[in-house]
Motif scaffolding. Structure first.
Motif, mmCIF file in Angstrom:
data_model
loop_
_atom_site.group_PDB
_atom_site.id
_atom_site.type_symbol
_atom_site.label_atom_id
_atom_site.label_comp_id
_atom_site.label_asym_id
_atom_site.label_seq_id
_atom_site.Cartn_x
_atom_site.Cartn_y
_atom_site.Cartn_z
ATOM 1 N N LYS A 127 -109.220 24.849 -94.299
ATOM 2 C CA LYS A 127 -109.266 24.521 -92.872
ATOM 3 C C LYS A 127 -108.406 25.480 -92.035
ATOM 4 N N LEU A 128 -107.713 26.393 -92.687
ATOM 5 C CA LEU A 128 -106.721 27.217 -91.996
ATOM 6 C C LEU A 128 -107.301 28.539 -91.499
ATOM 7 N N THR A 129 -106.809 28.972 -90.353
ATOM 8 C CA THR A 129 -107.022 30.334 -89.867
ATOM 9 C C THR A 129 -105.650 30.937 -89.627
ATOM 10 N N VAL A 130 -105.397 32.085 -90.234
ATOM 11 C CA VAL A 130 -104.074 32.712 -90.142
ATOM 12 C C VAL A 130 -103.890 33.340 -88.768
ATOM 13 N N LEU A 131 -102.686 33.159 -88.216
ATOM 14 C CA LEU A 131 -102.299 33.802 -86.969
ATOM 15 C C LEU A 131 -101.547 35.084 -87.298
ATOM 16 N N PRO A 132 -102.062 36.225 -86.908
ATOM 17 C CA PRO A 132 -101.384 37.491 -87.227
ATOM 18 C C PRO A 132 -100.023 37.598 -86.540
ATOM 19 N N ASP A 133 -99.182 38.460 -87.080
ATOM 20 C CA ASP A 133 -97.912 38.756 -86.429
ATOM 21 C C ASP A 133 -98.202 39.239 -85.009
ATOM 22 N N GLY A 134 -97.402 38.791 -84.091
ATOM 23 C CA GLY A 134 -97.594 39.203 -82.707
ATOM 24 C C GLY A 134 -98.238 38.142 -81.850
ATOM 25 N N GLU A 144 -108.488 27.414 -80.792
ATOM 26 C CA GLU A 144 -109.592 26.442 -80.892
ATOM 27 C C GLU A 144 -110.470 26.454 -79.640
ATOM 28 N N PRO A 145 -109.919 26.308 -78.420
ATOM 29 C CA PRO A 145 -110.807 26.388 -77.254
ATOM 30 C C PRO A 145 -111.458 27.753 -77.084
ATOM 31 N N LEU A 146 -110.757 28.813 -77.474
ATOM 32 C CA LEU A 146 -111.378 30.144 -77.405
ATOM 33 C C LEU A 146 -112.536 30.248 -78.394
ATOM 34 N N ALA A 147 -112.417 29.600 -79.563
ATOM 35 C CA ALA A 147 -113.520 29.588 -80.527
ATOM 36 C C ALA A 147 -114.740 28.868 -79.960
ATOM 37 N N VAL A 148 -114.517 27.826 -79.149
ATOM 38 C CA VAL A 148 -115.622 27.155 -78.455
ATOM 39 C C VAL A 148 -116.362 28.169 -77.580
ATOM 40 N N GLN A 286 -117.732 27.677 -85.803
ATOM 41 C CA GLN A 286 -117.590 27.846 -87.242
ATOM 42 C C GLN A 286 -116.378 28.742 -87.513
ATOM 43 N N SER A 287 -116.086 28.924 -88.799
ATOM 44 C CA SER A 287 -114.890 29.695 -89.166
ATOM 45 C C SER A 287 -114.911 31.097 -88.572
ATOM 46 N N GLN A 288 -116.100 31.726 -88.564
ATOM 47 C CA GLN A 288 -116.171 33.085 -88.029
ATOM 48 C C GLN A 288 -115.870 33.133 -86.539
ATOM 49 N N ASP A 289 -116.093 32.015 -85.832
ATOM 50 C CA ASP A 289 -115.750 31.967 -84.412
ATOM 51 C C ASP A 289 -114.235 31.933 -84.226
ATOM 52 N N PHE A 290 -113.535 31.241 -85.141
ATOM 53 C CA PHE A 290 -112.072 31.267 -85.121
ATOM 54 C C PHE A 290 -111.564 32.682 -85.383
ATOM 55 N N ALA A 292 -113.136 35.480 -84.837
ATOM 56 C CA ALA A 292 -113.445 36.306 -83.671
ATOM 57 C C ALA A 292 -112.477 36.023 -82.529
ATOM 58 N N ALA A 293 -112.093 34.758 -82.364
ATOM 59 C CA ALA A 293 -111.130 34.398 -81.320
ATOM 60 C C ALA A 293 -109.786 35.071 -81.578
ATOM 61 N N VAL A 294 -109.352 35.078 -82.841
ATOM 62 C CA VAL A 294 -108.108 35.760 -83.196
ATOM 63 C C VAL A 294 -108.219 37.244 -82.858
ATOM 64 N N ASP A 295 -109.354 37.861 -83.180
ATOM 65 C CA ASP A 295 -109.548 39.283 -82.889
ATOM 66 C C ASP A 295 -109.471 39.561 -81.395
ATOM 67 N N LEU A 296 -110.095 38.700 -80.587
ATOM 68 C CA LEU A 296 -110.072 38.908 -79.140
ATOM 69 C C LEU A 296 -108.655 38.877 -78.599
ATOM 70 N N LEU A 297 -107.820 37.995 -79.152
ATOM 71 C CA LEU A 297 -106.430 37.910 -78.687
ATOM 72 C C LEU A 297 -105.603 39.091 -79.180
ATOM 73 N N THR A 298 -105.750 39.430 -80.443
ATOM 74 C CA THR A 298 -104.942 40.531 -80.982
ATOM 75 C C THR A 298 -105.327 41.866 -80.346
ATOM 76 N N GLU A 299 -106.590 41.997 -79.970
ATOM 77 C CA GLU A 299 -107.042 43.223 -79.299
ATOM 78 C C GLU A 299 -106.829 43.166 -77.789
ATOM 79 N N GLN A 300 -106.245 42.057 -77.313
ATOM 80 C CA GLN A 300 -105.920 41.859 -75.894
ATOM 81 C C GLN A 300 -107.149 41.985 -74.995
#
Length: 339
Positions: A127-134, A144-148, A286-290, A292-300
């Motif tokens: 159930k986990l999605t890792v949050l990268p450093d930063g 979660e709302p960004l994954a929506v 789905q998991s891939q949406d989580f 992708a949401a992480v990628d959008l944030l890390t890539e600003q």
């Protein structure tokens, strides 16, 4: 540990409960942040059709792993994570065909099963999605709302170089608009009534239509010209805005219903047929949406900190709902600070 239990509408009590033992494929989380969303407010009012009391809420979270089971390999103690809060059966048609997010027996933590509104939580590794450093814990609670939003935008076959109108500038509408822009939409415009939400949309680089002082059709023509909007995302969830999103649609365009509609909506199906509209629903993620949401944030490519307007201490959990109730359109996202 302390756990926030909503015993009935508008009532939360704190109870002391034991922390469950960690299984071989599980981890123990120290919950850091919890976001409050519109569905939580429906529960607060006793109006959520699929939630019964008592219930422990909390499904938008950021946490730190503090213990891992013997078979856990994807995270370590000290890893920061967020959680995909769906509980699915794994055996129904959707689950067996890549659509587990609309499982026939879907349960969501905080609604049909225990949420994460506690100091600690034990959960399955998958159930986990890792949050990268930063990424901060605040940003983690916004995954979660960004994954929506990511899932909603990906429901459209092509977003690149398209004109996009988003009806509703609340947290989800804002994130849908930002996501569409990040994925290459040529122009993205948000229609909203609230001055605060209009200002926030502008602050994150979006164009707007002031729905209180500007006719929507005129605004569409001003921003998009004769081509109008190729794609309309309805992010309010009222019968009026759903019907309006369809009625203003250009022939051959697509309307995506993102807002949670709780009552029946009359739709002119003759208009839909004559205009050859595509009307799409979108639900959860789905998991891939989580990912992708992480990628959008890390890539600003998406900004979420601007949307966080308030923080509340865990022991004052109920205050989050009061802030939202008393300030309505002046509040975007309230974050509860736990540990």
């Amino acid at each position: 540990m302390k756990q926030a239990l909503m015993t009935k509408p508008a009532t939360i009590v704190f109870q002391e409960v034991e922390i469950p033992a960690v299984g071989a494929n599980q981890v123990k989380l120290a919950i850091k942040k919890i976001g409050v969303c519109g569905s939580d407010i429906h529960v607060y009012h006793g109006e959520h059709p699929y939630t019964q009391f008592p219930v422990v809420q909390g499904h938008e979270i950021a946490a730190e792993v503090i213990e891992i089971g013997a078979n856990v390999s994807s995270v370590q103690v000290g890893t920061n994570v967020t959680v995909q809060p769906q509980v699915v059966c794994g055996s129904c048609f959707p689950c067996q065909n890549g659509m587990y997010h609309v499982c026939e027996d879907l349960k969501v933590m905080g609604f049909q099963t225990t949420g994460l509104a506690s100091e600690y939580f034990v959960i399955d590794e998958d159930k986990l999605t890792v949050l990268p450093d930063g990424l901060s814990f605040d940003e983690g609670a916004m995954i979660e709302p960004l994954a929506v939003a990511v899932h909603a935008v990906k429901r459209v076959s092509v977003i690149h170089n398209k004109n996009v109108l988003v009806i509703g500038g609340g947290p989800i509408g804002n994130l849908v608009a930002q996501t569409a822009k990040a994925y290459g939409a040529s122009k993205v415009v948000v229609s909203e009534l609230s001055e605060t939400r209009l200002a926030m949309a502008k602050e994150v680089g979006l164009e707007v239509i002031d729905g209180k002082n500007e006719d929507l059709q005129e605004g569409i023509s001003k921003h998009f010209g004769m081509q109008k909007a190729d794609i309309i995302f309805e992010c309010v969830g009222s019968s009026f805005t759903v019907a309006n999103a369809i009625n203003i649609a250009r022939k051959g365009s697509t309307v995506v219903i993102v807002g949670v509609v709780s009552n029946l909506t009359e739709i002119n199906m003759g208009f839909v047929q004559d205009h050859e509209l595509q009307i799409l629903g979108t639900a959860m993620y789905q998991s891939q949406d989580f990912d992708a949401a992480v990628d959008l944030l890390t890539e600003q490519k998406v900004e979420v900190n601007t949307l966080i307007t308030n923080h509340v201490k865990f022991e004052n959990y109920l205050e989050a709902y009061h802030i939202i109730e008393e300030n309505k359109d002046k509040v975007m996202k309230v974050i509860i600070d736990v540990n």
